[in-house]
Scaffold this active site. Structure first.
Site, PDB file in Angstrom:
ATOM      1  N   ARG A  35     193.553   3.739 -26.849  1.00  0.00           N
ATOM      2  CA  ARG A  35     194.552   4.287 -25.927  1.00  0.00           C
ATOM      3  C   ARG A  35     195.871   4.542 -26.630  1.00  0.00           C
ATOM      4  NH1 ARG A  35     194.609  -0.224 -21.461  1.00  0.00           N
ATOM      5  NH2 ARG A  35     194.103  -1.376 -23.346  1.00  0.00           N
ATOM      6  N   ARG A  36     196.144   3.763 -27.696  1.00  0.00           N
ATOM      7  CA  ARG A  36     197.466   3.814 -28.332  1.00  0.00           C
ATOM      8  C   ARG A  36     197.443   4.715 -29.564  1.00  0.00           C
ATOM      9  NH1 ARG A  36     198.390  -2.618 -28.648  1.00  0.00           N
ATOM     10  NH2 ARG A  36     196.131  -2.537 -28.863  1.00  0.00           N
ATOM     11  N   SER A 137     179.923 -11.127 -25.753  1.00  0.00           N
ATOM     12  CA  SER A 137     180.752 -12.336 -25.869  1.00  0.00           C
ATOM     13  C   SER A 137     179.864 -13.532 -25.565  1.00  0.00           C
ATOM     14  CB  SER A 137     181.897 -12.276 -24.854  1.00  0.00           C
ATOM     15  OG  SER A 137     182.556 -13.520 -24.760  1.00  0.00           O
ATOM     16  N   TYR A 150     185.150 -12.006 -15.757  1.00  0.00           N
ATOM     17  CA  TYR A 150     185.039 -11.646 -17.180  1.00  0.00           C
ATOM     18  C   TYR A 150     183.612 -11.919 -17.660  1.00  0.00           C
ATOM     19  CZ  TYR A 150     185.644 -11.485 -22.207  1.00  0.00           C
ATOM     20  OH  TYR A 150     185.490 -11.170 -23.533  1.00  0.00           O
ATOM     21  N   PRO A 180     180.718 -12.820 -29.825  1.00  0.00           N
ATOM     22  CA  PRO A 180     181.584 -13.827 -30.435  1.00  0.00           C
ATOM     23  C   PRO A 180     182.078 -14.866 -29.435  1.00  0.00           C
ATOM     24  CG  PRO A 180     182.451 -11.574 -30.705  1.00  0.00           C
ATOM     25  CD  PRO A 180     181.419 -11.543 -29.637  1.00  0.00           C
ATOM     26  N   LEU A 182     185.338 -17.842 -29.687  1.00  0.00           N
ATOM     27  CA  LEU A 182     186.800 -17.703 -29.776  1.00  0.00           C
ATOM     28  C   LEU A 182     187.205 -16.949 -31.043  1.00  0.00           C
ATOM     29  CD1 LEU A 182     187.693 -21.296 -28.579  1.00  0.00           C
ATOM     30  CD2 LEU A 182     188.300 -19.186 -27.395  1.00  0.00           C
ATOM     31  N   THR A 185     192.808 -13.126 -31.776  1.00  0.00           N
ATOM     32  CA  THR A 185     193.355 -11.755 -31.749  1.00  0.00           C
ATOM     33  C   THR A 185     194.370 -11.725 -30.604  1.00  0.00           C
ATOM     34  OG1 THR A 185     191.668 -11.059 -30.183  1.00  0.00           O
ATOM     35  CG2 THR A 185     191.160 -10.695 -32.513  1.00  0.00           C
TER      36      THR A 185
HETATM   37  C1  8X3 Z   1     185.857 -13.959 -25.863  1.00  0.00           C
HETATM   38  C2  8X3 Z   1     185.319 -15.336 -25.910  1.00  0.00           C
HETATM   39  O1  8X3 Z   1     185.167 -17.618 -24.834  1.00  0.00           O
HETATM   40  O2  8X3 Z   1     187.315 -16.493 -24.728  1.00  0.00           O
HETATM   41  O3  8X3 Z   1     184.999 -13.078 -25.226  1.00  0.00           O
HETATM   42  O4  8X3 Z   1     185.500 -15.747 -23.372  1.00  0.00           O
HETATM   43  S1  8X3 Z   1     185.855 -16.321 -24.653  1.00  0.00           S
END
Ligand code: 8X3
Length: 250
Positions: A35-36, A137, A150, A180, A182, A185
């Protein structure tokens, strides 16, 4: 022969940014999406390979399709798509969470990723080759407290990845996801809407993954021989056992 084209969404920071740098060391041609515009152009200046910038928001369906349609012919044959764009907004129980945060996560992490995939697919189908790597994630493998939406968005990425792999199996297109834990970022800064103190606590004493660690995994997946598809890769900091068991330094 010209080098392969890699398209990276969310390239303006974090994992996307590091992944662009890593693919550049392999001389890949890069489509940098985000976007940036200013950040993408800054990245472009740092890279010593052929690049092109596409500025759009993955949540805007029309903008996604227009952006890919606007690519010059010499940039249309994308070999590797890294569907990295996505964010967390808020960390709250369902009963008090903000619905705008839900929209942002479902629209970006789920629908946006689907739109980009759909926009890039025709050329891959025609070529009967290609690779799509989605950013899932650990939140797409396990649900943790206050992360219901999320986590839902990342479970959807996992399901979409698995379904897409089935659908594209006749075309020899590799589909996979990297999940992933943690990663230090601007992820938490965005999740907590600029509350840096709260964001820093997330990574304190955990020796979190770096964006480069995840980029290395992505490049590894993309570099495997064409007969090999690393379909599902969970990558955690050693101090993190799963979504909510963590061994933090005092
Ligand atoms: C990022 C990892 O554990 O903060 O998707 O949801 S967590």
């Amino acid at each position: 022969m010209k080098e392969k084209i890699v398209c990276i969404t969310g390239a303006s920071s974090g994992i996307g940014w590091a992944t662009a740098h890593s693919f550049a060391t392999q001389n890949k041609r890069l489509i940098l999406c985000g976007r940036r515009k200013d950040k993408l152009e800054e990245l472009q200046k740092q890279l010593d390979v052929d690049t092109i910038v596409l500025t759009f928001d993955v949540r805007d369906r029309k903008a996604v399709f227009e952006a890919f349609a606007s690519l010059p012919d010499s940039w249309k044959q994308i070999a590797i798509l890294i569907n990295n764009a996505g964010n967390a907004h808020g960390l709250d129980p369902v009963q008090t969470a903000n619905i705008d945060d839900w929209d942002a996560m479902i629209d970006g992490n789920v629908k946006g990723l689907m739109y980009v995939t759909k926009a890039v697919l025709p050329q891959m189908l025609e070529a009967k080759k290609g690779q799509i790597i989605n950013l899932g994630s650990i939140a797409g493998k396990e649900v943790y407290p206050n992360g219901s939406v999320y986590c839902s968005s990342k479970f959807a990425v996992d399901a979409f990845t698995n379904g897409l792999r089935i659908d594209l199996n006749p075309f020899k297109i590799r589909v996979s996801a990297v999940h992933p834990g943690l990663v230090e970022t601007e992820f938490s800064e965005i999740r907590f809407k600029g509350d840096l103190e709260r964001a820093e606590k997330v990574y304190k004493g955990i020796e979190a993954l770096t964006a480069q660690d995840v980029a290395d995994a992505i490049v590894y997946m993309a570099s495997a021989p064409e007969r090999v598809n690393i379909a599902d890769l969970v990558i955690l900091p050693t101090r993190q056992a799963n979504a909510y068991v963590q061994n933090r330094k005092a």
